[in-house]
Design an enzyme around this catalytic site. Sequence first.
Site, PDB file in Angstrom:
ATOM      1  N   LYS A  22       0.826  -1.207   0.000  1.00  0.00           N
ATOM      2  CA  LYS A  22       0.000   0.000   0.000  1.00  0.00           C
ATOM      3  C   LYS A  22       0.866   1.265   0.000  1.00  0.00           C
ATOM      4  O   LYS A  22       0.678   2.156  -0.835  1.00  0.00           O
ATOM      5  CB  LYS A  22      -0.904   0.004   1.254  1.00  0.00           C
ATOM      6  CG  LYS A  22      -1.567   1.344   1.541  1.00  0.00           C
ATOM      7  CD  LYS A  22      -2.493   1.288   2.724  1.00  0.00           C
ATOM      8  CE  LYS A  22      -1.872   1.499   4.074  1.00  0.00           C
ATOM      9  NZ  LYS A  22      -1.555   2.897   4.426  1.00  0.00           N
ATOM     10  N   ASN A  23       1.820   1.322   0.938  1.00  0.00           N
ATOM     11  CA  ASN A  23       2.550   2.582   1.112  1.00  0.00           C
ATOM     12  C   ASN A  23       3.605   2.842   0.040  1.00  0.00           C
ATOM     13  O   ASN A  23       4.187   3.926  -0.020  1.00  0.00           O
ATOM     14  CB  ASN A  23       3.163   2.658   2.518  1.00  0.00           C
ATOM     15  CG  ASN A  23       2.086   2.834   3.569  1.00  0.00           C
ATOM     16  OD1 ASN A  23       0.926   3.131   3.242  1.00  0.00           O
ATOM     17  ND2 ASN A  23       2.434   2.647   4.836  1.00  0.00           N
ATOM     18  N   ARG A 396      -8.735  -0.781   4.235  1.00  0.00           N
ATOM     19  CA  ARG A 396      -7.860   0.278   3.711  1.00  0.00           C
ATOM     20  C   ARG A 396      -6.478  -0.291   3.389  1.00  0.00           C
ATOM     21  O   ARG A 396      -5.798   0.220   2.499  1.00  0.00           O
ATOM     22  CB  ARG A 396      -7.693   1.394   4.758  1.00  0.00           C
ATOM     23  CG  ARG A 396      -8.896   2.288   4.917  1.00  0.00           C
ATOM     24  CD  ARG A 396      -8.539   3.502   5.747  1.00  0.00           C
ATOM     25  NE  ARG A 396      -7.217   3.975   5.365  1.00  0.00           N
ATOM     26  CZ  ARG A 396      -6.272   4.379   6.198  1.00  0.00           C
ATOM     27  NH1 ARG A 396      -6.498   4.404   7.487  1.00  0.00           N
ATOM     28  NH2 ARG A 396      -5.110   4.782   5.758  1.00  0.00           N
TER      29      ARG A 396
HETATM   30  N1  EPU Z   1       5.803  14.762  11.289  1.00  0.00           N
HETATM   31  C1  EPU Z   1       5.895  16.100  11.604  1.00  0.00           C
HETATM   32  N2  EPU Z   1       5.787  17.023  10.584  1.00  0.00           N
HETATM   33  C2  EPU Z   1       5.603  16.647   9.297  1.00  0.00           C
HETATM   34  C3  EPU Z   1       5.512  15.282   8.980  1.00  0.00           C
HETATM   35  C4  EPU Z   1       5.612  14.354   9.996  1.00  0.00           C
HETATM   36  O1  EPU Z   1       6.063  16.455  12.771  1.00  0.00           O
HETATM   37  O2  EPU Z   1       5.508  17.538   8.448  1.00  0.00           O
HETATM   38  C5  EPU Z   1       5.895  13.758  12.350  1.00  0.00           C
HETATM   39  C6  EPU Z   1       4.616  12.939  12.516  1.00  0.00           C
HETATM   40  O3  EPU Z   1       3.657  13.596  13.297  1.00  0.00           O
HETATM   41  C7  EPU Z   1       5.146  11.666  13.168  1.00  0.00           C
HETATM   42  C8  EPU Z   1       6.526  11.505  12.515  1.00  0.00           C
HETATM   43  O4  EPU Z   1       6.855  12.785  11.967  1.00  0.00           O
HETATM   44  O5  EPU Z   1       5.287  11.849  14.533  1.00  0.00           O
HETATM   45  C9  EPU Z   1       6.608  10.489  11.406  1.00  0.00           C
HETATM   46  O6  EPU Z   1       5.530  10.668  10.487  1.00  0.00           O
HETATM   47  P1  EPU Z   1       5.654  10.405   8.918  1.00  0.00           P
HETATM   48  O7  EPU Z   1       5.499  11.707   8.226  1.00  0.00           O
HETATM   49  O8  EPU Z   1       6.867   9.600   8.642  1.00  0.00           O
HETATM   50  O9  EPU Z   1       4.353   9.529   8.655  1.00  0.00           O
HETATM   51  P2  EPU Z   1       3.537   9.535   7.319  1.00  0.00           P
HETATM   52  O10 EPU Z   1       4.442   9.789   6.185  1.00  0.00           O
HETATM   53  O11 EPU Z   1       2.330  10.366   7.479  1.00  0.00           O
HETATM   54  C10 EPU Z   1       3.888   7.004   6.711  1.00  0.00           C
HETATM   55  C11 EPU Z   1       3.019   5.811   6.484  1.00  0.00           C
HETATM   56  C12 EPU Z   1       2.412   5.368   7.802  1.00  0.00           C
HETATM   57  C13 EPU Z   1       3.556   5.013   8.758  1.00  0.00           C
HETATM   58  C14 EPU Z   1       4.497   6.212   8.920  1.00  0.00           C
HETATM   59  C15 EPU Z   1       5.717   5.911   9.768  1.00  0.00           C
HETATM   60  C16 EPU Z   1       2.257   6.184   4.223  1.00  0.00           C
HETATM   61  C17 EPU Z   1       1.134   6.516   3.300  1.00  0.00           C
HETATM   62  N3  EPU Z   1       1.970   6.179   5.534  1.00  0.00           N
HETATM   63  O12 EPU Z   1       3.050   8.018   7.258  1.00  0.00           O
HETATM   64  O13 EPU Z   1       1.631   4.213   7.543  1.00  0.00           O
HETATM   65  O14 EPU Z   1       3.041   4.669  10.023  1.00  0.00           O
HETATM   66  O15 EPU Z   1       4.948   6.663   7.620  1.00  0.00           O
HETATM   67  O16 EPU Z   1       6.434   4.856   9.246  1.00  0.00           O
HETATM   68  O17 EPU Z   1       3.354   5.888   3.783  1.00  0.00           O
HETATM   69  C18 EPU Z   1      -0.112   2.687   7.892  1.00  0.00           C
HETATM   70  O18 EPU Z   1       0.165   2.168   6.798  1.00  0.00           O
HETATM   71  O19 EPU Z   1      -0.908   2.138   8.717  1.00  0.00           O
HETATM   72  C19 EPU Z   1       0.483   3.959   8.267  1.00  0.00           C
HETATM   73  C20 EPU Z   1      -0.024   4.752   9.207  1.00  0.00           C
END
Ligand code: EPU
Length: 416
Positions: A22-23, A396
């Site tokens: 998915k990701n 999802r």
């Molecule tokens: N963060 C910030 N500012 C930002 C972006 C992120 O403070 O601008 C913080 C977040 O709040 C969090 C940390 O950085 O505390 C890491 O978040 P990240 O941005 O890496 O998460 P994401 O990109 O929104 C992706 C996956 C998630 C997975 C996380 C961590 C996708 C579509 N989603 O989310 O997947 O948990 O990385 O590995 O790639 C899931 O599949 O169930 C899922 C939640």
Amino acid sequence: MDKIIVEGGRPLAGNVKISGAKNAALPMLISSLLADGTSTFTNVPDLMDIKSTSLLLSHLGAQVETCEDTVRISAGDLTQFEAPYDLVRKMRASVLVLGPLVARLGRARVSLPGGCAIGARPINLHLKGLAALGASIDLKHGYVEATAGRLKGADIYFDVVTVTGTENLMMAAALAEGTTVLRNAAREPEIEALADNLIKMGADIEGAGTSIITINGVAALNPVAATIMPDRIEAGTFMMAAVLTRGEVTLLNCEPDHVGALIDKLRLAGAEIEIGDKSIQVKGHQNITSVDIKTQPYPGFPTDMQAQFMVLMSVADSTSTISETIFENRFIHVSELKRMGADIQVSGNIAIVKGVPHLSAAQVMATDLRASASLILAGLVAQGKTEVNRVYHLDRGYQSIEKKYSALNATIQRVK
Ligand code: EPU
């Protein structure tokens, strides 16, 4: 609304084929916005989040055609530059259109995603990076409005490692003028997959998979034909199910290198694991040893496997400590697991899990994808029939989860 009913107590046995990730699929499908022409993706998983992405791309004016696990996207004439609230609310990864739209059209309007069940999840680092590339950013009426002429390469440092933040900026920088360096970039395999996809499109990217990624912008990108890599979190979830039910399962079509941290912890917990080329054989034993984990960005232990590991520790032989360092509220499964007889105490971002001899079936539900997956796992070993509600969270991110468990000998069914 559908629910899943699972009767615990049967050791899982057999082979399971892992679906596309998915990701990895979400950013790759969205990257088709960067090129004029038709991109083709294969091994795309059949998931709600993929349907939401197709809807979003269609809304932007792309033609999207799906045939089994192949998705074709023609993004020649984009007619819209807005990702509306209703689509972003259903799937946070919709923010990934921000970088490509600004790079290609010079304009994007994307609903701010807001918090979700597992944490506040701001996108400040995506916006800071886009501003560094020369975009003007305005926050108005719950939307991010970004405008730019041609983006200009920049040196960007991420305060916190962010997966989609790294992906958004890598896509934007691919079409910028000059060189962009992303520092403290995420190193997840999904980042490498997106970089390979962009390179096939004609982008000039080096260092993906390390914490420093260098992107030399090009004037235009071509459509791509790409295959989605196997889902490491789905793989990990089935590995956990094998160990938890004291079964023996072989995962096919998976990438063992991507689940190294989990293999290490499962071996410490007493599992036997044999690694093949694109396969992993997992055998569980009666005694499960308590093991501590701490979630970290890749290659550390993934936060997306934390809930599932907690179920395993709930029936382990002593006490373990689980530290969640990525999201501030990712223990939503704890109260439901406690209702099933687990002994878990949470203090801040740490959960202390004391193993109990048995879990007992209950009616449960969760408000997050991985938490829901953990409740099915708990149901697979609990005494009695567990009813997992709000199955749309599972849909999802897990393709045909009940069919895959059923083929492995579990007593499980979906009830409409
Ligand atoms: N963060 C910030 N500012 C930002 C972006 C992120 O403070 O601008 C913080 C977040 O709040 C969090 C940390 O950085 O505390 C890491 O978040 P990240 O941005 O890496 O998460 P994401 O990109 O929104 C992706 C996956 C998630 C997975 C996380 C961590 C996708 C579509 N989603 O989310 O997947 O948990 O990385 O590995 O790639 C899931 O599949 O169930 C899922 C939640």
